[in-house]
Scaffold this motif. Structure first.
Motif, PDB file in Angstrom:
ATOM      1  N   PHE A  53     -21.984  20.019  40.728  1.00  0.00           N
ATOM      2  CA  PHE A  53     -23.026  20.496  41.645  1.00  0.00           C
ATOM      3  C   PHE A  53     -22.730  20.140  43.103  1.00  0.00           C
ATOM      4  O   PHE A  53     -23.328  20.693  44.009  1.00  0.00           O
ATOM      5  N   ASN A  54     -21.823  19.181  43.306  1.00  0.00           N
ATOM      6  CA  ASN A  54     -21.448  18.822  44.671  1.00  0.00           C
ATOM      7  C   ASN A  54     -20.163  19.518  45.107  1.00  0.00           C
ATOM      8  O   ASN A  54     -19.492  19.062  46.045  1.00  0.00           O
ATOM      9  N   GLY A  55     -19.790  20.543  44.412  1.00  0.00           N
ATOM     10  CA  GLY A  55     -18.615  21.328  44.799  1.00  0.00           C
ATOM     11  C   GLY A  55     -17.313  20.817  44.236  1.00  0.00           C
ATOM     12  O   GLY A  55     -16.269  21.444  44.412  1.00  0.00           O
ATOM     13  N   ASP A  56     -17.356  19.668  43.553  1.00  0.00           N
ATOM     14  CA  ASP A  56     -16.129  19.105  42.988  1.00  0.00           C
ATOM     15  C   ASP A  56     -16.016  19.578  41.536  1.00  0.00           C
ATOM     16  O   ASP A  56     -16.309  18.834  40.595  1.00  0.00           O
ATOM     17  N   LEU A  57     -15.615  20.823  41.348  1.00  0.00           N
ATOM     18  CA  LEU A  57     -15.495  21.351  39.978  1.00  0.00           C
ATOM     19  C   LEU A  57     -14.435  20.552  39.237  1.00  0.00           C
ATOM     20  O   LEU A  57     -13.358  20.273  39.761  1.00  0.00           O
ATOM     21  N   ASN A  58     -14.750  20.194  38.007  1.00  0.00           N
ATOM     22  CA  ASN A  58     -13.817  19.332  37.269  1.00  0.00           C
ATOM     23  C   ASN A  58     -13.831  19.650  35.798  1.00  0.00           C
ATOM     24  O   ASN A  58     -14.847  20.097  35.258  1.00  0.00           O
ATOM     25  N   LEU A  59     -12.712  19.432  35.157  1.00  0.00           N
ATOM     26  CA  LEU A  59     -12.576  19.623  33.715  1.00  0.00           C
ATOM     27  C   LEU A  59     -11.842  18.433  33.130  1.00  0.00           C
ATOM     28  O   LEU A  59     -10.902  17.916  33.733  1.00  0.00           O
ATOM     29  N   HIS A  60     -12.298  18.025  31.939  1.00  0.00           N
ATOM     30  CA  HIS A  60     -11.683  16.881  31.266  1.00  0.00           C
ATOM     31  C   HIS A  60     -11.338  17.280  29.823  1.00  0.00           C
ATOM     32  O   HIS A  60     -12.128  17.046  28.918  1.00  0.00           O
ATOM     33  N   PRO A  61     -10.184  17.897  29.611  1.00  0.00           N
ATOM     34  CA  PRO A  61      -9.800  18.236  28.234  1.00  0.00           C
ATOM     35  C   PRO A  61      -9.291  17.008  27.480  1.00  0.00           C
ATOM     36  O   PRO A  61      -8.759  16.073  28.089  1.00  0.00           O
ATOM     37  N   ARG A  62      -9.515  17.011  26.176  1.00  0.00           N
ATOM     38  CA  ARG A  62      -8.977  15.942  25.321  1.00  0.00           C
ATOM     39  C   ARG A  62      -8.404  16.582  24.054  1.00  0.00           C
ATOM     40  O   ARG A  62      -9.059  17.418  23.430  1.00  0.00           O
ATOM     41  N   MET A  63      -7.215  16.200  23.706  1.00  0.00           N
ATOM     42  CA  MET A  63      -6.522  16.814  22.564  1.00  0.00           C
ATOM     43  C   MET A  63      -6.071  15.728  21.580  1.00  0.00           C
ATOM     44  O   MET A  63      -5.380  14.797  21.979  1.00  0.00           O
ATOM     45  N   ARG A  64      -6.476  15.870  20.347  1.00  0.00           N
ATOM     46  CA  ARG A  64      -5.982  14.945  19.316  1.00  0.00           C
ATOM     47  C   ARG A  64      -4.662  15.498  18.801  1.00  0.00           C
ATOM     48  O   ARG A  64      -4.626  16.564  18.197  1.00  0.00           O
ATOM     49  N   PHE A  65      -3.571  14.790  19.040  1.00  0.00           N
ATOM     50  CA  PHE A  65      -2.269  15.317  18.641  1.00  0.00           C
ATOM     51  C   PHE A  65      -1.726  14.661  17.382  1.00  0.00           C
ATOM     52  O   PHE A  65      -0.686  15.073  16.867  1.00  0.00           O
ATOM     53  N   TYR A  66      -2.408  13.657  16.894  1.00  0.00           N
ATOM     54  CA  TYR A  66      -1.950  12.998  15.664  1.00  0.00           C
ATOM     55  C   TYR A  66      -3.191  12.587  14.875  1.00  0.00           C
ATOM     56  O   TYR A  66      -4.140  12.045  15.439  1.00  0.00           O
ATOM     57  N   HIS A  67      -3.167  12.862  13.570  1.00  0.00           N
ATOM     58  CA  HIS A  67      -4.330  12.523  12.757  1.00  0.00           C
ATOM     59  C   HIS A  67      -3.907  12.339  11.311  1.00  0.00           C
ATOM     60  O   HIS A  67      -3.209  13.195  10.759  1.00  0.00           O
ATOM     61  N   ARG A  68      -4.281  11.250  10.730  1.00  0.00           N
ATOM     62  CA  ARG A  68      -4.063  11.015   9.289  1.00  0.00           C
ATOM     63  C   ARG A  68      -5.340  10.433   8.726  1.00  0.00           C
ATOM     64  O   ARG A  68      -5.947   9.561   9.333  1.00  0.00           O
ATOM     65  N   LYS A  69      -5.700  10.936   7.573  1.00  0.00           N
ATOM     66  CA  LYS A  69      -6.956  10.486   6.986  1.00  0.00           C
ATOM     67  C   LYS A  69      -6.790  10.299   5.490  1.00  0.00           C
ATOM     68  O   LYS A  69      -6.188  11.139   4.826  1.00  0.00           O
TER      69      LYS A  69
END
Lengths: 492, 156
Positions: free
Chosen positions: A252-268
């Motif tokens: 809203f203050n003009g500082d458009l921002n994006l924060h992507p997060r990617m899980r690249f390893y997973h074992r369950k």
């Protein structure tokens, strides 16, 4: 703090705690009207509520009240055949040698044990307190209704339960239902809904699956098609491995921002889940004031006598003469008020079943760096002397070469709806702040970027996180931002 | 196919007669899940005689695993196998090393903040300690085989 702030805080707290209070009078009368229209007597309604919710009308929560109204409106509430007496309790239809679980009996007793033999309708059950011979007709049936996230509904006798799955004998065959995929579950003993004992005593995992501990991310992103809203940011799980958030205060203050997060390893596996993720944060017009505020202790003010004082020690409350006080505005360059900002982090997480069988325990280790110090000389007004005649420069100390943060956080399920969380970190930009200052900082622009506080680059924090209902969580801890709250809406 | 299923169900009756709740339907579902999730992965299991077999899972039939050893397929009956293990591969090692690296970085950062004018020895020692500790935790966490239950047992 001013009175207005106290009132705001109280209203805000009331709003948070009002998320799942007792049933509203309007809901009660609506349920009574709808149930009467559906041909329910008061006794029928009471029986229906006890069987399905384990509560009478007056004891329902607001969420349960809404659910009951919905059931009557959609016509899914069916009239109970008759009030169940103890003698009518459903008896277990399936008892087999080797069954090992928690058994419930018609007299109300409960035993953990294993069936070692069945002869002439007498079941020998071996428990930690001895071996008992109990008539088969004393075992209550254990049935369940399980709805998974795909919308499938399974009803049947619970044959067994492992750490990862339920085995249900339905009318059309046996089903193995993954606990991970369960959206809601009702469990019945002798035909009566069990809401209290078992869920509280033993649970597989808590309702809250942490995306972050305080402000630090874990390696587990939002599940797919889940919407997220907190006091600082909103986000969405695009797939089970990829999510995006944005800080709306900055947007809203003009500082458009994006924060992507990617899980690249997973074992369950049944008992353990490990993952690794990377994440980025990109701001197109990150305010230089925020960088100076965060690293104010790395900016040196040199007076005419050659005495060096960090900027965070030059605030009004810390200098003897208020004319000598400096603010971020005195230091920031008038030409470079904002710039492209990027941060990146790498994080590893592990969760495993607590050896006690109650919930899970987990840890997260992560590191984050940013480009905040790239061109840092350009964001301070070096050429201009301050009103006090002082020179401004960044510290040359090696600890301020690169902005960094590493953290180790822990989570521990105390109850199904309550989690203990703790974190320790090494961060060359961290300052600890009082609650009032944090509140002022947050209400200023819905972000935390105050230059105030005491430098504390190696520190720790702990607190609790409470799941108020299926979608809303609130946490309390002892360092800023002190209060965490967020909503997660599945299949938004 | 129906005859085959009927034969399989008769076989289940024998298995179900063993001590314990051992349901073929449950085992079938678990085998299907194994096939769905791990075809193409390297699996390991113990066949009667305590012989360990390892290879890439190509297919799971009602009675057999089809495993590829160096490109040539081999068939192993799975009726007497209750657990299959998936050993961590090179990525598991990388993850463990990554945890170690963050541990080392945390040690280095910790010492330059906590100790004024920390010399190279201090930095080296704390980084190495962080690396070793992080690596140890990483290996214990990320470098462990996954144990998959393919039995029909319905109890823990």
């Amino acid at each position: 703090m001013t009175i207005a702030k106290y009132i705001t805080l109280m209203l805000f707290s009331a709003f948070l705690f009002a998320q799942d209070g007792a049933i509203l009078p309007g809901q009660k009368s609506a349920i009574q009207s709808l149930s009467t229209a559906a041909g329910f007597s008061s006794a029928d309604l009471n029986t229906y509520l006890v069987q399905n919710y384990g509560q009478t009308l007056g004891s329902l929560s607001r969420t349960q009240g809404a659910s009951v109204i919905k059931e009557f409106q959609t016509g899914s509430a069916s009239k109970p055949v008759a009030a169940k007496q103890e003698a009518d309790l459903a008896i277990a239809s399936i008892l087999e040698v080797g069954m090992k679980k928690r058994f419930h009996f018609t007299d109300g007793s409960v035993r953990d044990g294993e069936i070692v033999s069945i002869e002439n309708e007498v079941v020998a059950i071996k428990t930690g307190s001895g071996t008992f011979n109990i008539p088969a007709n004393q075992f209550l049936s254990e049935t369940a209704e399980i709805k998974n996230k795909k919308g499938e509904l399974f009803k049947g006798v619970v044959l067994g339960e492992t750490a990862e799955e339920y085995i249900i004998r339905t009318s059309y065959g046996d089903a193995v239902v993954q606990k991970k995929g369960i959206q809601s579950m009702k469990r019945y003993h002798g035909g009566i809904l069990d809401r209290q004992s078992e869920e509280r005593r033993k649970f597989y995992q808590s309702e809250a699956q942490l995306l972050s501990v305080f402000m630090d991310p874990t390696a587990f992103p939002l599940t797919g098609n889940t919407f997220y809203l907190s006091g600082l940011s909103i986000g969405y799980g695009l797939t089970d491995r990829f999510m995006i958030t944005t800080k709306f205060g900055s947007d809203f203050n003009g500082d458009l921002n994006l924060h992507p997060r990617m899980r690249f390893y997973h074992r369950k596996s049944a008992e353990k889940e490990v993952a690794a993720s990377w994440g980025l944060g990109i701001h197109r017009k990150y305010p230089s004031k925020s960088v100076i505020g965060k690293y104010s202790h790395a900016i040196n003010i040199t007076d005419s006598a050659g005495v060096i004082t960090p900027l965070n020690e030059m605030t009004k409350d810390k200098v003897a003469n208020s004319d000598d006080a400096l603010t971020v505005d005195d230091v920031v360059s008038t030409e470079n008020v904002s710039g492209l900002y990027a941060e990146a982090f790498l994080v590893f997480s592990s969760r495993r079943v607590n050896p006690t069988g109650r919930g899970k325990i987990g840890w997260t280790l992560g590191a984050k760096i940013s480009n905040a110090f790239v061109g840092r000389d350009d964001i301070i007004n070096q050429s201009k002397l301050t009103p006090g005649g002082d020179a401004i420069s960044w510290s040359e100390s090696s600890k301020y070469t690169v902005p960094f943060r590493t953290w180790l956080s822990l989570e521990y399920d105390l109850r199904k709806d309550l989690k203990f969380v703790g974190s320790a970190w090494v961060d060359n930009g961290y300052k600890t702040m009082a609650f009032g200052d944090t509140f002022d900082d947050y209400t200023d622009n819905f972000s935390l970027d105050s230059p105030g506080g005491e430098v504390s680059m190696i520190d720790f924090d702990f607190g609790i996180l409470y799941a108020v209902n299926e979608s809303f969580r609130i946490g309390l801890h002892f360092q800023q931002p002190y209060i965490d709250f967020y909503w997660e809406f599945f299949e938004f | 196919m129906n005859k085959f299923l009927f034969s399989l169900l008769l076989g289940c009756a024998v298995i179900a007669a063993q001590p314990g709740v051992n349901l073929q339907a449950v085992r079938d579902i678990r085998l299907q899940n194994l096939k769905r999730d791990y075809t193409g992965s390297t699996i390991r299991f113990i066949v009667p005689g305590s012989t360990s077999v390892m290879g890439m899972l190509k297919d799971v039939t009602d009675k057999n695993f089809i495993i590829s050893h160096n490109g040539s397929p081999a068939v192993y009956g799975h009726e007497e196998i209750d657990y299959v293990f998936i050993d961590p591969g090179f990525t598991g090692k990388l993850m463990a090393f990554g945890v170690g690296l963050i541990g080392g970085a945390a040690g280095y950062m910790g010492v330059i903040i906590a100790k004024k004018n920390a010399n190279a020895s201090w930095k080296g020692v704390t980084s190495s300690l962080g690396l070793a500790l992080g690596g140890r935790i990483g290996f214990k966490t990320f470098f462990k085989p996954i144990k998959i239950d393919i039995s029909g047992k319905t109890r823990e």
